[in-house]
Scaffold this active site. Sequence first.
Site, PDB file in Angstrom:
ATOM      1  N   PRO A 176      38.998  45.781  39.856  1.00 42.21           N
ATOM      2  CG  PRO A 176      37.945  45.719  37.777  1.00 42.21           C
ATOM      3  CD  PRO A 176      37.769  46.219  39.169  1.00 42.21           C
ATOM      4  CB  ALA A 207      45.864  46.378  34.728  1.00 44.31           C
ATOM      5  CD  GLN A 253      36.440  46.494  34.707  1.00 46.35           C
ATOM      6  OE1 GLN A 253      37.636  46.554  34.484  1.00 46.35           O
ATOM      7  NE2 GLN A 253      35.804  47.352  35.491  1.00 46.35           N
ATOM      8  CB  CYS A 275      40.409  51.256  31.038  1.00 48.38           C
ATOM      9  SG  CYS A 275      42.198  50.976  30.939  1.00 48.38           S
ATOM     10  CE  LYS A 334      36.101  51.121  38.567  1.00 46.95           C
ATOM     11  NZ  LYS A 334      36.962  52.196  38.062  1.00 46.95           N
ATOM     12  CG  ASN A 378      36.791  53.487  41.862  1.00 50.57           C
ATOM     13  OD1 ASN A 378      37.240  53.702  40.734  1.00 50.57           O
ATOM     14  ND2 ASN A 378      37.509  52.884  42.788  1.00 50.57           N
ATOM     15  N   GLY A 379      37.462  55.934  43.767  1.00 51.15           N
ATOM     16  CA  GLY A 379      38.465  56.970  43.550  1.00 51.15           C
ATOM     17  C   GLY A 379      39.030  57.526  44.845  1.00 51.15           C
ATOM     18  NE  ARG A 430      45.331  55.627  42.900  1.00 50.87           N
ATOM     19  CZ  ARG A 430      45.611  56.776  43.499  1.00 50.87           C
ATOM     20  NH1 ARG A 430      46.828  57.044  43.886  1.00 50.87           N
ATOM     21  NH2 ARG A 430      44.657  57.657  43.733  1.00 50.87           N
TER      22      ARG A 430
END
Length: 368
Positions: free
Chosen positions: A19, A21, A73, A103, A142, A203-204, A228
Site C-alpha cells: 500500500p 501513499a 491497511q 510507516c 507490517k 519487503n524492501g 518502489r
Amino acid sequence: MKNIFETLGLPRRPIMLAPLAGVSDIPFRRICQRLGADLTYVEMLSAVAINHRSERTLAMMERHPEENILGVQVTSGSAEAMYDAVRFLDQQNFETIDINMGCPVRKVVKSGSGSAILKDLKRVYETTQAARKATSKPLSVKIRMGWDGHSKNYLEVGKAAEDAGADWITMHGRTRNDDYSVPVDINALAELKAHVSIPVIGNGNIMYVSDADKMLATSKVDGLMVSRGALGNPWLFRDLQAPSFSTSDKVSLDEWAGLVIDHLSWQKGQYINQTAAAVCMRKHLLWYLKGWPGARRWRDQINNASDLDSAVELVQQMVGSLRNEGVAYRGSLEEGVKGRERFFWEPKFDMDRVLDRGVGDDGGSSCG
C-alpha cells in the site's frame, strides 16, 4: 493442507503490491494485478479518519469490479481506535486487513501510529489483539526492524504480533530511521522467519528479479511484497511470477505503449476532477519513462501536460519517434545506475518523508 494465503485464493508463495501513499489507487492497482500481483492494498488509512467516516478516506476504500483479491491497511495511535476501525473495515469489501506498524512519516509517528508502535511491545500486542477481536478476516501486521539501529526489536515484535492473533507478518528490512541508502537486512528476515511460526513476507528494495531471488534464497520468507520496484515497472510482477524468475526485464515498445495508454484511460475514467487526475498521473509517467533512450527530452513535455488526453498524445508521439529510430525494447533499468541512485528510484524516495505524507486522509494523496 492449505496455508493462510491459499485460503484467500492466493498462491502458496504470493507476490504482493505494498500500500503506497499517493500511488496505490484503483488504476495503478489494476495495472499491477493485470501483470501478476497476487494481492494489492488500498493506500494506508488512519483509524481516526475511518472512525470519523471521513469522505476522503471512504472514497479511498472504493473497489473496482475487476479487482479480485484486495486488502486494506490501517494504522492507529491506540488499540481502542484500532478496534473500532477494524470492526468497520470487517463489514467492507476487503478480503484481508493489515495493521501498519512501519510507516516512518513524521506526522504519522507523531500521532503514535505507524512505526511509533514498535517502541512499545505492549502496544504491539494490544493493537494486534484489538484488531483480531474485531474481525475474523485474515489479519496481518507490517513492521520494520525497529525504531533505529539501537532498538532493533523485530523478533520480540513479531512474537507479540503472533501471540495476539496475526496470521502473517510483513517486514521491511530496515529500521524507521534508515533511509533507502541503507541496504535491506535479509539476514534479519531470516531470523524473524525462524523465530515465529506464522508466515513472514519479505519487503524492501525488491527492484529487480535478482533482488527477489537473493531475498528468497537467503531468508526463506513465505512471499514477497514489492513497493518502489513496481513504480514505472509493474512488469516486475510478471517476471516474478515466472516458474523460475525471468532474468530479463525486457519490455517491448508496443507492450509498454499499450499498458501506459490503458493506465491513462483508466485514470481518466476513475476521477471526476480531470485536472487533479492529470497531475496525479504525472509521477507515473515519469517512472514509466525510465529505461528509454532519449527519455529526457520527453520528460518536461509530459510533466507539463495539462490533461490526460494531451498526455496520451505525447506518449504516442514518443512511441512513434522511438519506432522510427529502430528502438523495439526498453533498456535494462539497471544499466548506468550507480551508488545511492540504485536505492533512489526517483522520485518516490522524497514523496513520503519530504511531503510528510503517509495516511490517506492527511492531505494530498488523493486525486479526488
